[in-house]
Design a protein around this motif. Sequence first.
Motif, PDB file in Angstrom:
ATOM      1  N   VAL A 104      17.589   6.254 -24.828  1.00 48.16           N
ATOM      2  CA  VAL A 104      17.276   5.932 -23.320  1.00 48.16           C
ATOM      3  C   VAL A 104      18.515   4.994 -22.254  1.00 48.16           C
ATOM      4  O   VAL A 104      18.348   5.378 -21.152  1.00 48.16           O
ATOM      5  CB  VAL A 104      15.947   4.585 -22.930  1.00 48.16           C
ATOM      6  N   ALA A 110      14.212   9.099 -20.229  1.00 50.14           N
ATOM      7  CA  ALA A 110      13.251   8.127 -19.525  1.00 50.14           C
ATOM      8  C   ALA A 110      13.002   7.189 -20.104  1.00 50.14           C
ATOM      9  O   ALA A 110      12.872   6.201 -19.494  1.00 50.14           O
ATOM     10  CB  ALA A 110      13.047   8.823 -18.520  1.00 50.14           C
ATOM     11  N   SER A 111      12.538   7.268 -21.213  1.00 53.81           N
ATOM     12  CA  SER A 111      11.380   6.978 -21.781  1.00 53.81           C
ATOM     13  C   SER A 111      11.592   6.700 -23.341  1.00 53.81           C
ATOM     14  O   SER A 111      11.634   8.073 -23.995  1.00 53.81           O
ATOM     15  CB  SER A 111       9.963   6.693 -21.132  1.00 53.81           C
ATOM     16  N   GLN A 113       9.180   6.724 -25.251  1.00 53.15           N
ATOM     17  CA  GLN A 113       8.360   7.042 -25.438  1.00 53.15           C
ATOM     18  C   GLN A 113       7.986   8.680 -26.170  1.00 53.15           C
ATOM     19  O   GLN A 113       6.816   8.941 -26.440  1.00 53.15           O
ATOM     20  CB  GLN A 113       6.208   6.706 -24.730  1.00 53.15           C
ATOM     21  N   ASN A 114       8.152   9.019 -25.527  1.00 48.39           N
ATOM     22  CA  ASN A 114       8.478  11.088 -25.475  1.00 48.39           C
ATOM     23  C   ASN A 114       9.205  10.796 -26.538  1.00 48.39           C
ATOM     24  O   ASN A 114       8.760  12.688 -26.445  1.00 48.39           O
ATOM     25  CB  ASN A 114       8.495  11.597 -23.652  1.00 48.39           C
ATOM     26  N   GLU A 260      12.646  -3.164 -17.174  1.00 46.74           N
ATOM     27  CA  GLU A 260      10.826  -2.382 -17.341  1.00 46.74           C
ATOM     28  C   GLU A 260      11.446  -2.271 -19.148  1.00 46.74           C
ATOM     29  O   GLU A 260      11.009  -1.140 -19.577  1.00 46.74           O
ATOM     30  CB  GLU A 260      11.171  -1.055 -16.289  1.00 46.74           C
ATOM     31  N   LEU A 261      12.561  -1.745 -19.613  1.00 50.28           N
ATOM     32  CA  LEU A 261      12.786  -1.046 -21.686  1.00 50.28           C
ATOM     33  C   LEU A 261      12.031  -2.220 -22.151  1.00 50.28           C
ATOM     34  O   LEU A 261      13.031  -3.123 -22.410  1.00 50.28           O
ATOM     35  CB  LEU A 261      14.789  -0.664 -21.101  1.00 50.28           C
ATOM     36  N   PRO A 264       9.567   0.075 -28.124  1.00 55.52           N
ATOM     37  CA  PRO A 264       8.699   0.548 -29.004  1.00 55.52           C
ATOM     38  C   PRO A 264       7.440  -0.534 -30.048  1.00 55.52           C
ATOM     39  O   PRO A 264       8.432  -0.876 -30.267  1.00 55.52           O
ATOM     40  CB  PRO A 264       9.101   1.747 -28.904  1.00 55.52           C
TER      41      PRO A 264
END
Length: 312
Positions: A104, A110-111, A113-114, A260-261, A264
Amino acid sequence: QLSDQQKMSESSLRWFRGGVYLPPALHPLNKTFLKGGKWKDVDSTQEKRRSFLHDFCKKYNSRKKLQTHLAHLVSRIYVEDRHKVLYCEVPKAGCSNWKRVLMVLNGLAASAQNISHDDVHYGKHLRKLDSYDLKGIYTRLNTYTKTIFVRDPMERLVSAFRDKFEHPNSYYHPVFGKAIIKKYRQNANEEALKTGSGVKFKEFIQYLLDSHRPVGMDIHWEQVSKLCYPCLINYDFIGKFETLEEDANYFLQLVGAPAELKFPKFKDRHSSDERTSAEIVRQYLKELSKEETQLAYDFYYLDYLMFNYTSP
């Protein structure tokens, strides 16, 4: 007249081949990106860990000369050029999620999570430090923020065993499992010898402690002292799995990551399994004799000492 690059190359190689015993000076952390006072406690813990490791290396390195080639020293270190980050990968200490974060930061996703497990480990999206030329390696080692995340050695070991041997695995069972069962299990049945599945923890420990292992070491249970060389590479930031989220999010602030990062929280694989804890480790150690338990601790003694973990 030696060119600057030659001088740099020669001094760096002399240094990395063990010509210098003491670790390099401890640089203060660059805290220009930090906002607010909420990180005070984490920062104070961080400074203690840094000076503890530095003092340990001073004592330890004065007696021991490490003869290791530069490319090997940095072969586990991932590079993120945008935020000038070097991350030494320690498997079973949050490394999958760390690699997601680096992707990222690098603008490759972009994220976090994916990003799938396979993409993280087999996607070849991130560069390692040993893929650069000598000047590239040396410049990054001197100017980037270097981080390492570690874990209690016995928890890390049991976590690796559970992950690789208690779940179907198309690599670890045929490569390690078969060799381990063949050498350490008396009267092994044909099925076990053919598939390599069902390795017991005691057999795994016998393999680990055997100076004539039937199959080589693996990064998932190799000592951190041999993966990341913390007494030769001066890590600016020492995170611990036990305080993973807090440490990781503080580190992201330090290197100026987007607000915003966040690191996880999800467990990368076998998410229904309980995380390996001190209690789970105790259950596994019951399978070993007192001597085997002691030898397993001794195997990781440097990791215990460097990172101030207490061994029972």
